[in-house]
Design an enzyme around this catalytic site. Structure first.
Site, PDB file in Angstrom:
ATOM      1  N   GLU A   1       0.835  -1.197   0.000  1.00 15.73           N
ATOM      2  CA  GLU A   1       0.000   0.000   0.000  1.00 15.73           C
ATOM      3  C   GLU A   1       0.872   1.251   0.000  1.00 15.73           C
ATOM      4  O   GLU A   1       2.086   1.178   0.203  1.00 15.73           O
ATOM      5  CB  GLU A   1      -0.916   0.003   1.221  1.00 15.73           C
ATOM      6  CG  GLU A   1      -0.186  -0.268   2.523  1.00 15.73           C
ATOM      7  CD  GLU A   1      -0.594   0.632   3.661  1.00 15.73           C
ATOM      8  OE1 GLU A   1      -0.902   1.799   3.381  1.00 15.73           O
ATOM      9  OE2 GLU A   1      -0.580   0.161   4.807  1.00 15.73           O
TER      10      GLU A   1
ATOM     11  N   LYS B   1      -5.912  10.743   0.747  1.00 19.11           N
ATOM     12  CA  LYS B   1      -6.024   9.373   1.233  1.00 19.11           C
ATOM     13  C   LYS B   1      -7.142   8.692   0.456  1.00 19.11           C
ATOM     14  O   LYS B   1      -8.307   9.083   0.554  1.00 19.11           O
ATOM     15  CB  LYS B   1      -6.317   9.375   2.730  1.00 19.11           C
ATOM     16  CG  LYS B   1      -6.133   8.037   3.413  1.00 19.11           C
ATOM     17  CD  LYS B   1      -6.281   8.206   4.925  1.00 19.11           C
ATOM     18  CE  LYS B   1      -6.002   6.924   5.670  1.00 19.11           C
ATOM     19  NZ  LYS B   1      -6.136   7.104   7.135  1.00 19.11           N
TER      20      LYS B   1
ATOM     21  N   ASP C   1     -18.377   4.095  13.191  1.00 17.75           N
ATOM     22  CA  ASP C   1     -17.058   4.330  12.615  1.00 17.75           C
ATOM     23  C   ASP C   1     -16.294   3.016  12.481  1.00 17.75           C
ATOM     24  O   ASP C   1     -15.652   2.550  13.414  1.00 17.75           O
ATOM     25  CB  ASP C   1     -16.284   5.327  13.483  1.00 17.75           C
ATOM     26  CG  ASP C   1     -15.028   5.843  12.791  1.00 17.75           C
ATOM     27  OD1 ASP C   1     -14.728   5.361  11.676  1.00 17.75           O
ATOM     28  OD2 ASP C   1     -14.361   6.734  13.349  1.00 17.75           O
TER      29      ASP C   1
ATOM     30  N   SER D   1     -13.749   0.866   9.608  1.00 17.12           N
ATOM     31  CA  SER D   1     -12.929   1.020   8.418  1.00 17.12           C
ATOM     32  C   SER D   1     -13.504   0.256   7.233  1.00 17.12           C
ATOM     33  O   SER D   1     -14.036  -0.851   7.376  1.00 17.12           O
ATOM     34  CB  SER D   1     -11.515   0.510   8.700  1.00 17.12           C
ATOM     35  OG  SER D   1     -10.743   0.493   7.518  1.00 17.12           O
ATOM     36  N   ALA D   2     -13.359   0.848   6.054  1.00 12.13           N
ATOM     37  CA  ALA D   2     -13.751   0.164   4.821  1.00 12.13           C
ATOM     38  C   ALA D   2     -12.855  -1.035   4.546  1.00 12.13           C
ATOM     39  O   ALA D   2     -13.201  -1.891   3.712  1.00 12.13           O
ATOM     40  CB  ALA D   2     -13.688   1.133   3.642  1.00 12.13           C
ATOM     41  N   ASP D   3     -11.717  -1.120   5.249  1.00  9.81           N
ATOM     42  CA  ASP D   3     -10.838  -2.284   5.095  1.00  9.81           C
ATOM     43  C   ASP D   3     -11.596  -3.576   5.381  1.00  9.81           C
ATOM     44  O   ASP D   3     -11.401  -4.593   4.700  1.00  9.81           O
ATOM     45  CB  ASP D   3      -9.649  -2.193   6.056  1.00  9.81           C
ATOM     46  CG  ASP D   3      -8.754  -0.996   5.802  1.00  9.81           C
ATOM     47  OD1 ASP D   3      -8.937  -0.310   4.784  1.00  9.81           O
ATOM     48  OD2 ASP D   3      -7.864  -0.751   6.647  1.00  9.81           O
TER      49      ASP D   3
ATOM     50  N   LYS E   1      -4.601  -1.706  14.007  1.00 10.27           N
ATOM     51  CA  LYS E   1      -3.853  -0.614  14.628  1.00 10.27           C
ATOM     52  C   LYS E   1      -4.197  -0.512  16.113  1.00 10.27           C
ATOM     53  O   LYS E   1      -5.338  -0.718  16.526  1.00 10.27           O
ATOM     54  CB  LYS E   1      -4.134   0.702  13.905  1.00 10.27           C
ATOM     55  CG  LYS E   1      -3.551   0.736  12.494  1.00 10.27           C
ATOM     56  CD  LYS E   1      -3.757   2.084  11.842  1.00 10.27           C
ATOM     57  CE  LYS E   1      -3.045   2.154  10.493  1.00 10.27           C
ATOM     58  NZ  LYS E   1      -3.633   1.263   9.494  1.00 10.27           N
TER      59      LYS E   1
END
Length: 301
Positions: free
Chosen positions: A24, A85, A137, A139-141, A158
């Site tokens: 990435e 981003k 909230d 992540s789209a991950d 993380k």
């Protein structure tokens, strides 16, 4: 103009059946300070080449999603003050803005899959944020890894995320999470997040076997391989807990929101640990790149 630009070297490597590893770009556009960001990006590629695999750094260059950024393109993105981003939803917007972008895990996963790359090495995953039950909230991950069948090597989610909720979401999304030579889910800066995993693998070949069986079954989910930071390069776990609490308080005091939350927290931790967190981040990133190269080789053997 092609909607996705794939470097000739990557096209040729894939056609020849060589092992290719996706990398990435947000790690050097948004995650690391200059000039170390560029150095780490290049050294990460070198670590993969040293094991006989081909690195494919992915980003958005002048508005075009690009698989296999050149050293010159990586340098330009690493020094661009206006780089954005880019998650999956942002990829098409570059066609209008013509800006450079650092691709997130979600966007990199998508672009790697579209190109035919099976293995992706990163540092830490996005996941469920604290308070997600109220602010949604996440992540789209997570969604990308439920849709695109690749092998993702990371050192866990993380450190500032809700790890328990993230693992629960992976279970709901049917994304298998396995520990590499460990039964503990890695904690990003530390070897152990405090959460156990039901499954482990002990070799790149075992990861390749799981990947191939999932494809034979027609499953579309990725495999998340949790690869701990080397123990002698991790942060002090107890000290990290204290710093993270201070980081959350600073976030609340300064009213930071949205996509700025994670970069703010990680930068706060870097400053509080006097760059020790940065050193751990780099160490785990290189460790993941090396493992990914071995898995990519196992997949083509």
């Amino acid at each position: 103009m092609a909607s996705i630009n794939v470097a000739d070297s990557i096209v040729e490597a894939l056609a020849a059946g060589k092992p290719v590893v996706a990398l990435e770009s947000t790690i050097f556009t948004h995650g690391l300070p200059r000039p170390r960001n560029y150095e780490v990006a290049i050294q990460g590629e070198e670590a993969i080449r040293a094991l006989g695999a081909i690195p494919a750094t992915i980003g958005v260059y002048k508005g075009v999603p690009t698989v296999g950024l050149s050293p010159e393109q990586i340098k330009e993105l690493s020094e661009d003050d206006d780089v954005f981003k880019a998650s999956i939803r942002d990829l098409a917007l570059g066609a209008v803005s013509k800006k450079n972008g650092g691709t997130t895990i979600a966007a990199t996963t998508f672009l790697a899959y579209k190109t035919g790359i099976k293995v992706f090495a990163t540092g830490g995953l996005g996941g469920v944020h604290h308070g997600a039950s109220e602010n949604f909230d996440e992540s789209a991950d997570l969604v990308a890894l439920a849709k695109y069948p690749i092998v993702l090597v990371s050192s866990g989610a993380k450190a500032v995320l809700d790890i328990h909720a993230t693992l629960e979401r992976f279970e709901t999304l049917s994304v298998p999470v396995v520990g590499y030579q460990t039964n503990n889910y890695p904690g990003f800066y530390v070897t152990d997040s405090g959460f156990k995993l039901g499954n482990r693998v002990d070799s790149p070949e075992e990861v390749a076997t799981i990947y191939n069986v999932m494809r034979d079954m027609g499953l579309s989910e990725a495999i998340c391989v949790g690869n701990p930071v080397p123990e002698d390069e991790q942060l002090d776990p107890k000290g990290l807990d204290v710093v993270i609490e201070k980081a959350w308080q600073a976030l609340e005091d300064q009213k930071v929101e949205g996509q700025a939350v994670t970069p703010f927290l990680l930068e706060f931790i870097r400053q509080e640990t006097k760059d020790a967190s940065l050193d751990a981040n780099v160490a785990l990133y290189f460790n993941n790149a090396r493992l990914a190269a071995k898995i990519a080789t196992a997949l083509v053997s």
